[in-house]
Design a protein around this motif. Structure first.
Motif, PDB file in Angstrom:
ATOM      1  N   ASP A 173       1.661   7.018  -6.845  1.00 38.82           N
ATOM      2  CA  ASP A 173       0.791   7.890  -7.336  1.00 38.82           C
ATOM      3  C   ASP A 173       1.332   9.478  -7.238  1.00 38.82           C
ATOM      4  OD1 ASP A 173      -0.902   5.780  -8.023  1.00 38.82           O
ATOM      5  OD2 ASP A 173      -2.160   5.964  -6.181  1.00 38.82           O
ATOM      6  N   GLU A 220       0.855  -1.278  -0.129  1.00 39.06           N
ATOM      7  CA  GLU A 220       0.086   0.013   0.044  1.00 39.06           C
ATOM      8  C   GLU A 220       0.948   1.336  -0.044  1.00 39.06           C
ATOM      9  OE1 GLU A 220      -3.134   2.484  -0.061  1.00 39.06           O
ATOM     10  OE2 GLU A 220      -3.103   0.369  -0.492  1.00 39.06           O
ATOM     11  N   LEU A 221       1.899   1.136   0.681  1.00 40.39           N
ATOM     12  CA  LEU A 221       2.888   2.349   0.727  1.00 40.39           C
ATOM     13  C   LEU A 221       3.511   2.799  -0.570  1.00 40.39           C
ATOM     14  CD1 LEU A 221       5.080   2.009   4.116  1.00 40.39           C
ATOM     15  CD2 LEU A 221       3.146   3.803   3.536  1.00 40.39           C
ATOM     16  N   ARG A 253       2.316   1.638  -3.524  1.00 36.76           N
ATOM     17  CA  ARG A 253       1.069   2.226  -4.227  1.00 36.76           C
ATOM     18  C   ARG A 253       0.858   3.901  -4.059  1.00 36.76           C
ATOM     19  NH1 ARG A 253      -1.125  -2.836  -3.828  1.00 36.76           N
ATOM     20  NH2 ARG A 253      -2.034  -2.442  -1.631  1.00 36.76           N
ATOM     21  N   ARG A 254       0.979   4.114  -2.805  1.00 34.55           N
ATOM     22  CA  ARG A 254       0.674   5.647  -2.581  1.00 34.55           C
ATOM     23  C   ARG A 254       1.960   6.624  -3.106  1.00 34.55           C
ATOM     24  NH1 ARG A 254      -2.028   6.269   3.291  1.00 34.55           N
ATOM     25  NH2 ARG A 254      -3.729   4.806   3.003  1.00 34.55           N
ATOM     26  N   PHE A 255       3.002   5.940  -2.743  1.00 34.01           N
ATOM     27  CA  PHE A 255       4.319   6.822  -3.486  1.00 34.01           C
ATOM     28  C   PHE A 255       4.386   6.854  -5.085  1.00 34.01           C
ATOM     29  CE2 PHE A 255       6.213   5.938   0.897  1.00 34.01           C
ATOM     30  CZ  PHE A 255       6.302   7.079   1.309  1.00 34.01           C
ATOM     31  N   ASP A 313       1.446  11.042  -4.377  1.00 32.17           N
ATOM     32  CA  ASP A 313       0.750  11.758  -3.139  1.00 32.17           C
ATOM     33  C   ASP A 313       1.488  11.848  -1.983  1.00 32.17           C
ATOM     34  OD1 ASP A 313      -1.503  11.694  -4.798  1.00 32.17           O
ATOM     35  OD2 ASP A 313      -2.316   9.974  -3.993  1.00 32.17           O
TER      36      ASP A 313
END
Length: 51
Positions: A49, A42-43, A45-47, A51
């Motif tokens: 994107d 999840e981390l 994926r967030r990085f 964000d």
């Protein structure tokens, strides 16, 4: 090499620098739980994107 630049004698260490290891340390690893793997994914994926 220009005359005004002296070379340190080959094979001699610089006195101000600590002795360096010739080989790297052994690699280490840990096993992640499924929950930790999911949280890490999840981390990423967030990085990814921005964000």
């Amino acid at each position: 090499m220009p005359d005004h630049v002296s070379r340190w004698p080959e094979g001699h260490s610089l006195p101000a620098l600590p002795q360096q290891r010739q080989t790297g340390s052994r690699s280490e690893s840990v096993e992640l739980t499924r929950e930790e793997q999911d949280a890490f994914a999840e981390l990423i994926r967030r990085f990814g994107d921005g964000d």
